[in-house]
Structure formats: C-alpha cells, structure tokens
Design a protein around this motif. Sequence first.
Motif, mmCIF file in Angstrom:
data_model
loop_
_atom_site.group_PDB
_atom_site.id
_atom_site.type_symbol
_atom_site.label_atom_id
_atom_site.label_comp_id
_atom_site.label_asym_id
_atom_site.label_seq_id
_atom_site.Cartn_x
_atom_site.Cartn_y
_atom_site.Cartn_z
ATOM 1 N N GLU A 1 0.848 -1.192 0.000
ATOM 2 C CA GLU A 1 0.000 0.000 0.000
ATOM 3 C C GLU A 1 0.882 1.240 0.000
ATOM 4 O O GLU A 1 1.937 1.260 0.629
ATOM 5 C CB GLU A 1 -0.904 0.013 1.229
ATOM 6 C CG GLU A 1 -1.861 1.184 1.267
ATOM 7 C CD GLU A 1 -2.866 1.086 2.410
ATOM 8 O OE1 GLU A 1 -3.671 2.015 2.533
ATOM 9 O OE2 GLU A 1 -2.855 0.102 3.168
ATOM 10 N N LEU A 2 0.425 2.269 -0.699
ATOM 11 C CA LEU A 2 1.161 3.525 -0.802
ATOM 12 C C LEU A 2 0.159 4.659 -0.764
ATOM 13 O O LEU A 2 -0.882 4.594 -1.422
ATOM 14 C CB LEU A 2 1.941 3.561 -2.127
ATOM 15 C CG LEU A 2 2.633 4.871 -2.488
ATOM 16 C CD1 LEU A 2 3.812 5.129 -1.552
ATOM 17 C CD2 LEU A 2 3.120 4.823 -3.924
ATOM 18 N N GLU A 3 0.450 5.691 0.007
ATOM 19 C CA GLU A 3 -0.402 6.872 0.051
ATOM 20 C C GLU A 3 0.477 8.107 -0.084
ATOM 21 O O GLU A 3 1.471 8.243 0.624
ATOM 22 C CB GLU A 3 -1.194 6.931 1.350
ATOM 23 C CG GLU A 3 -2.167 8.091 1.386
ATOM 24 C CD GLU A 3 -3.101 8.017 2.576
ATOM 25 O OE1 GLU A 3 -3.621 9.073 2.956
ATOM 26 O OE2 GLU A 3 -3.317 6.930 3.126
ATOM 27 N N ILE A 4 0.100 8.992 -1.014
ATOM 28 C CA ILE A 4 0.864 10.212 -1.275
ATOM 29 C C ILE A 4 -0.104 11.379 -1.275
ATOM 30 O O ILE A 4 -1.181 11.301 -1.858
ATOM 31 C CB ILE A 4 1.577 10.139 -2.639
ATOM 32 C CG1 ILE A 4 2.577 8.990 -2.649
ATOM 33 C CG2 ILE A 4 2.254 11.457 -2.970
ATOM 34 C CD1 ILE A 4 3.187 8.726 -3.991
ATOM 35 N N MET B 1 -4.175 17.025 -3.303
ATOM 36 C CA MET B 1 -4.699 15.776 -3.840
ATOM 37 C C MET B 1 -4.034 14.623 -3.101
ATOM 38 O O MET B 1 -2.823 14.632 -2.902
ATOM 39 C CB MET B 1 -4.415 15.674 -5.344
ATOM 40 C CG MET B 1 -4.893 14.399 -5.999
ATOM 41 S SD MET B 1 -6.674 14.184 -6.012
ATOM 42 C CE MET B 1 -7.166 15.472 -7.131
ATOM 43 N N ARG B 2 -4.834 13.651 -2.670
ATOM 44 C CA ARG B 2 -4.310 12.469 -2.004
ATOM 45 C C ARG B 2 -4.535 11.275 -2.923
ATOM 46 O O ARG B 2 -5.615 11.078 -3.441
ATOM 47 C CB ARG B 2 -5.027 12.230 -0.690
ATOM 48 C CG ARG B 2 -4.495 10.993 0.036
ATOM 49 C CD ARG B 2 -5.206 10.716 1.324
ATOM 50 N NE ARG B 2 -5.034 11.841 2.220
ATOM 51 C CZ ARG B 2 -5.858 12.126 3.217
ATOM 52 N NH1 ARG B 2 -6.902 11.390 3.451
ATOM 53 N NH2 ARG B 2 -5.642 13.165 3.995
ATOM 54 N N ILE B 3 -3.494 10.466 -3.088
ATOM 55 C CA ILE B 3 -3.564 9.261 -3.910
ATOM 56 C C ILE B 3 -3.197 8.075 -3.029
ATOM 57 O O ILE B 3 -2.167 8.095 -2.361
ATOM 58 C CB ILE B 3 -2.586 9.333 -5.102
ATOM 59 C CG1 ILE B 3 -2.964 10.474 -6.018
ATOM 60 C CG2 ILE B 3 -2.572 8.003 -5.865
ATOM 61 C CD1 ILE B 3 -1.998 10.705 -7.149
ATOM 62 N N ARG B 4 -4.077 7.080 -3.006
ATOM 63 C CA ARG B 4 -3.803 5.851 -2.272
ATOM 64 C C ARG B 4 -3.820 4.705 -3.266
ATOM 65 O O ARG B 4 -4.770 4.545 -4.016
ATOM 66 C CB ARG B 4 -4.843 5.597 -1.202
ATOM 67 C CG ARG B 4 -4.629 4.213 -0.562
ATOM 68 C CD ARG B 4 -5.612 3.901 0.497
ATOM 69 N NE ARG B 4 -5.352 4.829 1.573
ATOM 70 C CZ ARG B 4 -6.232 5.137 2.495
ATOM 71 N NH1 ARG B 4 -7.411 4.604 2.487
ATOM 72 N NH2 ARG B 4 -5.931 5.987 3.445
ATOM 73 N N ILE B 5 -2.757 3.913 -3.253
ATOM 74 C CA ILE B 5 -2.640 2.749 -4.126
ATOM 75 C C ILE B 5 -2.477 1.539 -3.213
ATOM 76 O O ILE B 5 -1.629 1.538 -2.329
ATOM 77 C CB ILE B 5 -1.424 2.862 -5.073
ATOM 78 C CG1 ILE B 5 -1.478 4.173 -5.868
ATOM 79 C CG2 ILE B 5 -1.371 1.660 -6.005
ATOM 80 C CD1 ILE B 5 -0.204 4.475 -6.633
ATOM 81 N N ARG B 6 -3.298 0.514 -3.431
ATOM 82 C CA ARG B 6 -3.241 -0.686 -2.595
ATOM 83 C C ARG B 6 -3.442 -1.910 -3.470
ATOM 84 O O ARG B 6 -4.286 -1.908 -4.359
ATOM 85 C CB ARG B 6 -4.344 -0.637 -1.547
ATOM 86 C CG ARG B 6 -4.347 -1.835 -0.640
ATOM 87 C CD ARG B 6 -5.464 -1.853 0.365
ATOM 88 N NE ARG B 6 -5.916 -0.546 0.735
ATOM 89 C CZ ARG B 6 -6.930 -0.309 1.533
ATOM 90 N NH1 ARG B 6 -7.606 -1.287 2.045
ATOM 91 N NH2 ARG B 6 -7.298 0.913 1.819
ATOM 92 N N LYS B 7 -2.667 -2.946 -3.220
ATOM 93 C CA LYS B 7 -2.864 -4.207 -3.933
ATOM 94 C C LYS B 7 -4.197 -4.777 -3.478
ATOM 95 O O LYS B 7 -4.441 -4.924 -2.295
ATOM 96 C CB LYS B 7 -1.724 -5.176 -3.656
ATOM 97 C CG LYS B 7 -0.418 -4.610 -4.177
ATOM 98 C CD LYS B 7 0.473 -5.627 -4.771
ATOM 99 C CE LYS B 7 1.548 -4.877 -5.485
ATOM 100 N NZ LYS B 7 2.818 -5.190 -5.416
ATOM 101 N N ALA B 8 -5.097 -5.057 -4.405
ATOM 102 C CA ALA B 8 -6.431 -5.564 -4.089
ATOM 103 C C ALA B 8 -6.320 -6.874 -3.326
ATOM 104 O O ALA B 8 -5.478 -7.715 -3.618
ATOM 105 C CB ALA B 8 -7.229 -5.770 -5.370
ATOM 106 N N GLY B 9 -7.172 -7.021 -2.320
ATOM 107 C CA GLY B 9 -7.195 -8.248 -1.542
ATOM 108 C C GLY B 9 -6.250 -8.240 -0.355
ATOM 109 O O GLY B 9 -6.289 -9.147 0.463
ATOM 110 N N ALA C 1 -5.583 -1.437 -6.676
ATOM 111 C CA ALA C 1 -6.705 -0.516 -6.515
ATOM 112 C C ALA C 1 -6.122 0.862 -6.244
ATOM 113 O O ALA C 1 -5.173 1.004 -5.484
ATOM 114 C CB ALA C 1 -7.581 -0.952 -5.345
ATOM 115 N N ILE C 2 -6.688 1.865 -6.865
ATOM 116 C CA ILE C 2 -6.201 3.231 -6.668
ATOM 117 C C ILE C 2 -7.378 4.126 -6.347
ATOM 118 O O ILE C 2 -8.453 3.991 -6.925
ATOM 119 C CB ILE C 2 -5.422 3.751 -7.897
ATOM 120 C CG1 ILE C 2 -4.854 5.141 -7.627
ATOM 121 C CG2 ILE C 2 -6.278 3.756 -9.131
ATOM 122 C CD1 ILE C 2 -3.845 5.603 -8.659
#
Length: 151
Positions: A20-23, A28-36, A51-52
Amino acid sequence: MTIDEIRELLDLFNSSGVGELEIEREGMRIRIRKAGLAPESTGNAPPQETAISLESTASVPGTKPAEDAESGQTLVKSPIVGTYYDAPSPGSPPFVNVGDTVEPGQVLCIIESMKLMNEIEAETAGVVAAKLVENGRPVEYGEALFSIRPR
C-alpha cells in the motif's frame, strides 16, 4: 498531478514489494493498494490487482476538535490513518463508553499505525454523546471518532 505521473507511480508500485502507498501533494491524495491485501499486510504476497483511489484534500478537516454547528457537539477526529481500538487490549473494558464524562487529556481510544499504538485524547471536557467507529475498523485521517457534548 498529471496522468503520466500517476502512471509512473503505478509502474513503480507494481514493480516493488509494497502492499500500500499513500501520497499527498498539492491538495490531492492518492492511495494505491494491492487488491485483496489488508492494510497491515506485508509486501511478501504475490502481485495482485491494484486498486487506486484519488481524493481532494482541500476540505479534509484538521486534527483539532470541530464543532458540529447543528448539535453544538465537538467531534474528535483521527489525526492519522490506522486501525481504531476502543480498549487497551482484547478483553479489556473500553477506555470510554457513551454517557461517560471525559476531561481534557483523558485517553479515548488507540489508533494503531505502522505497528505503533497512538493514544487519542480528549481535548475538551464533556460527555461522550456517540462513538462513531467500530472497534478494529480502519480509520482515515480526519474521520470523526467521537462526538462529545461540552460541559
């Protein structure tokens, strides 16, 4: 942030072992996470779908208590992203219940973030009017945790 910058972030994210990554940048906030993957999972799992989520942070409330204009109650908001716990350990009684009187500095709950337990304290004296989060649930920055009716 441009589409090209987001694509580059996705490429870097997918090639890394990060789950998971959050910037946050320029409102603007962007969160990227591997689904599941659960938010506290490690990067040892095999690659999965990504998932973004994008959101504007221009209106994200601060960490100070906010007055609910309609009810005159103070909202205690999460100062960090993490997992909400209403007791110091499993099986222990909660720090506070609805109807309890609280004083400034009194611990209301714990938010676990990056394996650190962060105590969230009351900033105003009053009575706990509502618990707004279930025990063990992930919380976001600025999410309301409690409603306190000031004395």
